[in-house]
Scaffold this active site. Structure first.
Site, PDB file in Angstrom:
ATOM      1  N   THR A 151       0.817  -1.221   0.000  1.00  0.00           N
ATOM      2  CA  THR A 151       0.000   0.000   0.000  1.00  0.00           C
ATOM      3  C   THR A 151       0.852   1.272   0.000  1.00  0.00           C
ATOM      4  O   THR A 151       1.911   1.326   0.630  1.00  0.00           O
ATOM      5  CB  THR A 151      -0.909  -0.026   1.253  1.00  0.00           C
ATOM      6  OG1 THR A 151      -1.723  -1.182   1.164  1.00  0.00           O
ATOM      7  CG2 THR A 151      -1.789   1.200   1.338  1.00  0.00           C
ATOM      8  N   GLU A 161      -6.253  -6.214   3.969  1.00  0.00           N
ATOM      9  CA  GLU A 161      -6.128  -7.339   3.001  1.00  0.00           C
ATOM     10  C   GLU A 161      -7.296  -7.300   2.013  1.00  0.00           C
ATOM     11  O   GLU A 161      -7.770  -8.329   1.536  1.00  0.00           O
ATOM     12  CB  GLU A 161      -5.981  -8.679   3.736  1.00  0.00           C
ATOM     13  CG  GLU A 161      -4.742  -8.651   4.628  1.00  0.00           C
ATOM     14  CD  GLU A 161      -4.136  -9.993   4.978  1.00  0.00           C
ATOM     15  OE1 GLU A 161      -4.417 -10.986   4.294  1.00  0.00           O
ATOM     16  OE2 GLU A 161      -3.333 -10.031   5.941  1.00  0.00           O
TER      17      GLU A 161
HETATM   18  N1  COS Z   1      -3.623 -14.675  -8.603  1.00  0.00           N
HETATM   19  C1  COS Z   1      -2.850 -14.623  -9.707  1.00  0.00           C
HETATM   20  N2  COS Z   1      -2.919 -13.615 -10.614  1.00  0.00           N
HETATM   21  C2  COS Z   1      -3.807 -12.640 -10.386  1.00  0.00           C
HETATM   22  C3  COS Z   1      -4.657 -12.636  -9.267  1.00  0.00           C
HETATM   23  C4  COS Z   1      -4.537 -13.718  -8.356  1.00  0.00           C
HETATM   24  N3  COS Z   1      -5.292 -13.788  -7.257  1.00  0.00           N
HETATM   25  N4  COS Z   1      -5.426 -11.543  -9.312  1.00  0.00           N
HETATM   26  C5  COS Z   1      -5.098 -10.868 -10.425  1.00  0.00           C
HETATM   27  N5  COS Z   1      -4.108 -11.538 -11.070  1.00  0.00           N
HETATM   28  C6  COS Z   1      -3.469 -11.181 -12.341  1.00  0.00           C
HETATM   29  C7  COS Z   1      -4.506 -11.063 -13.437  1.00  0.00           C
HETATM   30  O1  COS Z   1      -4.753 -12.318 -14.015  1.00  0.00           O
HETATM   31  C8  COS Z   1      -3.840 -10.113 -14.398  1.00  0.00           C
HETATM   32  O2  COS Z   1      -2.882 -10.820 -15.164  1.00  0.00           O
HETATM   33  P1  COS Z   1      -2.844 -10.695 -16.785  1.00  0.00           P
HETATM   34  O3  COS Z   1      -2.662  -9.244 -17.061  1.00  0.00           O
HETATM   35  O4  COS Z   1      -1.672 -11.547 -17.149  1.00  0.00           O
HETATM   36  O5  COS Z   1      -4.171 -11.217 -17.232  1.00  0.00           O
HETATM   37  C9  COS Z   1      -3.084  -9.166 -13.487  1.00  0.00           C
HETATM   38  O6  COS Z   1      -2.896  -9.864 -12.244  1.00  0.00           O
HETATM   39  C10 COS Z   1      -3.830  -7.872 -13.214  1.00  0.00           C
HETATM   40  O7  COS Z   1      -5.080  -8.207 -12.688  1.00  0.00           O
HETATM   41  P2  COS Z   1      -6.335  -7.253 -12.760  1.00  0.00           P
HETATM   42  O8  COS Z   1      -6.473  -6.709 -14.153  1.00  0.00           O
HETATM   43  O9  COS Z   1      -7.494  -7.965 -12.159  1.00  0.00           O
HETATM   44  O10 COS Z   1      -5.859  -6.043 -11.808  1.00  0.00           O
HETATM   45  P3  COS Z   1      -6.618  -4.779 -11.273  1.00  0.00           P
HETATM   46  O11 COS Z   1      -5.670  -3.640 -11.328  1.00  0.00           O
HETATM   47  O12 COS Z   1      -7.938  -4.616 -11.947  1.00  0.00           O
HETATM   48  O13 COS Z   1      -6.801  -5.105  -9.709  1.00  0.00           O
HETATM   49  C11 COS Z   1      -7.841  -5.960  -7.709  1.00  0.00           C
HETATM   50  C12 COS Z   1      -7.490  -6.166  -9.188  1.00  0.00           C
HETATM   51  C13 COS Z   1      -8.756  -4.776  -7.499  1.00  0.00           C
HETATM   52  C14 COS Z   1      -8.547  -7.235  -7.304  1.00  0.00           C
HETATM   53  C15 COS Z   1      -6.527  -5.797  -6.886  1.00  0.00           C
HETATM   54  O14 COS Z   1      -5.927  -4.555  -7.159  1.00  0.00           O
HETATM   55  C16 COS Z   1      -6.743  -5.905  -5.378  1.00  0.00           C
HETATM   56  O15 COS Z   1      -6.823  -7.003  -4.814  1.00  0.00           O
HETATM   57  N6  COS Z   1      -6.785  -4.747  -4.667  1.00  0.00           N
HETATM   58  C17 COS Z   1      -6.846  -4.741  -3.222  1.00  0.00           C
HETATM   59  C18 COS Z   1      -5.456  -4.737  -2.671  1.00  0.00           C
HETATM   60  C19 COS Z   1      -5.434  -5.076  -1.225  1.00  0.00           C
HETATM   61  O16 COS Z   1      -5.976  -6.099  -0.782  1.00  0.00           O
HETATM   62  N7  COS Z   1      -4.779  -4.234  -0.454  1.00  0.00           N
HETATM   63  C20 COS Z   1      -4.641  -4.473   0.940  1.00  0.00           C
HETATM   64  C21 COS Z   1      -3.251  -4.158   1.274  1.00  0.00           C
HETATM   65  S1  COS Z   1      -2.354  -5.447   1.885  1.00  0.00           S
HETATM   66  S2  COS Z   1      -2.835  -5.497   3.799  1.00  0.00           S
END
Ligand code: COS
Length: 384
Positions: A125, A364
């Site tokens: 983050t 998370e």
């Molecule tokens: N496992 C493996 N690959 C993944 C995945 C997973 N769980 N989730 C996404 N990917 C891959 C996708 O397949 C994509 O790959 P390709 O470009 O090769 O197809 C790539 O990562 C990008 O994925 P996506 O387009 O879905 O990304 P976004 O930017 O739209 O973001 C979310 C997706 C919103 C789900 C992500 O940014 C997220 O989880 N945000 C929250 C973050 C979080 O939990 N923060 C807390 C801080 S840590 S305490």
């Protein structure tokens, strides 16, 4: 290899005893002093609790996800702050290394993480990259035979104590979004790392969160996780898939604790000449809390088993995280209601749990992010 039923039962019983005898009695003190005593942390280390999820060959307990979830239920029976002390070493602070590290990286960090000698911390983050994790701006510039990191990370759990950070940074500034991100393993004491003052929080006192600023921090090429650029975002997402399941189990444990407290209080508290537990409106709240807790517990156990079988549980881990964290929020709210005025008074401890559990719906991945992950999964061709 999974533990035998007997060994798992022994471990779970040992953790339950430790929680009841050592942690529950000091909950209020930890909440007030904002500090988990060092001797308690040492006992957790001695029990192997910092290395539950780390493979045995590196000194950990090597628990399967299902086994870890059973231990997390027990740890949920006390203030979440205690779990947080060891949470990053078992989850987001070590999993990137376990899942993607080179053999050298595993050898260098995992034994220390398993024993608790090194504290792991997950630096994803940033001030402008929270839910939109793919927009991280921290840069990792290639220079000579290494990289130079610059940027600011925010709300980093256990940063003040961290021995190793998993840092997500952009190695390719020309590629926007997820593809340009790489992960680095950065030792805590390197020159140029500045740890901010711990943030003051609503709850979970005794755990520390702060900014981490990287001022041109030099790392060698072998700090690149797995030795491959551009894999950082996927690594972060897979680490979070697992972490979300662990958090869901902690939510179930906290709900069990709050329910037990609510039942006890309702049975003792007399109004209108009888225990309030005899009133059906109180009974309804208890029944709702139990049913929702059981639903979350069943989801978590089933998803953990599926992950152990090698299934992709990306969507279901999000479904667990969403349901379990919202569920424990409702259970905590009902607990305050059942305690009545006492639920609002610090001495009873219920208001502390009420504040503590609020975080589960945020970190998370917020509930709204879990909804996005679930909906995307459903709409992906061929998923269902
Ligand atoms: N496992 C493996 N690959 C993944 C995945 C997973 N769980 N989730 C996404 N990917 C891959 C996708 O397949 C994509 O790959 P390709 O470009 O090769 O197809 C790539 O990562 C990008 O994925 P996506 O387009 O879905 O990304 P976004 O930017 O739209 O973001 C979310 C997706 C919103 C789900 C992500 O940014 C997220 O989880 N945000 C929250 C973050 C979080 O939990 N923060 C807390 C801080 S840590 S305490």
């Amino acid at each position: 290899m999974p533990l035998s039923q007997e060994s798992l039962a022994e471990l779970v019983a040992a953790v339950a005893r430790f929680v009841k005898e050592r942690l529950v009695p000091i909950e209020a003190e930890v909440g007030e002093n904002d500090r988990v005593p060092d001797d308690v942390i040492q006992e957790m280390k001695n029990m192997g609790l910092f290395g539950m999820s780390i493979p045995e060959e590196f000194g950990g307990l090597g628990l399967t996800m299902e086994e870890e979830v059973h231990v997390a239920f027990e740890l949920g029976h006390t203030s979440p702050a205690f779990r947080s002390v060891l949470g990053t070493n078992n989850g987001i602070g070590s999993q990137a290394i376990i899942l993607f590290g080179t053999p050298e990286q595993k050898q260098r960090y995992l034994p220390g993480l398993a024993s608790g000698q090194i504290i792991g911390s997950f630096a994803l983050t940033e001030p402008d990259a929270g839910s939109d994790a793919g927009s991280v701006r921290t840069l990792a510039r290639r220079e000579g035979d290494g990289y130079v990191l610059s940027g600011t990370k925010r709300y980093i759990t256990n940063a003040p104590k961290a021995g190793v950070f998993s840092v997500f940074a952009r190695t390719d500034p020309n590629t926007p979004g997820a593809k340009g991100i790489s992960a680095f393993l950065v030792p805590g004491g390197l020159p140029g790392i500045e740890i901010g003052k711990p943030d003051r929080k609503m709850g979970q006192h005794g755990t520390y969160v702060s900014d981490v600023v990287f001022n041109d921090v030099r790392v060698p090429a072998n700090a690149l996780l797995g030795g491959v650029e551009g894999q950082g975002f996927k690594a972060a997402m897979q680490v979070l898939d697992r972490g979300r399941l662990h958090i869901s189990a902690v939510c179930v444990g906290v709900a069990e604790r709050l329910l037990a407290d609510s039942v006890r209080y309702a049975s003792e508290r007399q109004q209108f000449g009888k225990p309030i537990a005899e009133f059906q409106l109180i009974q309804a709240m208890l029944a709702d809390s139990y049913t929702e807790m059981l639903a979350a517990k069943s989801m978590v156990l089933e998803t953990a088993r599926r992950r152990d079988r090698g299934d992709d549980v990306n969507m279901d881990a999000s479904a667990c995280k969403m349901f379990a964290s919202e569920m424990v929020g409702r259970v905590a709210d009902r607990a305050v209601q059942i305690y009545g005025g006492a639920g609002y008074i610090a001495d009873y401890g219920i208001e502390r749990f009420y504040r503590d559990v609020r975080l589960f719906r945020l970190y998370e991945g917020t509930t709204q992010i879990q909804q996005i992950v679930i909906a995307r999964g459903l709409l992906r061709p061929g998923t269902r």
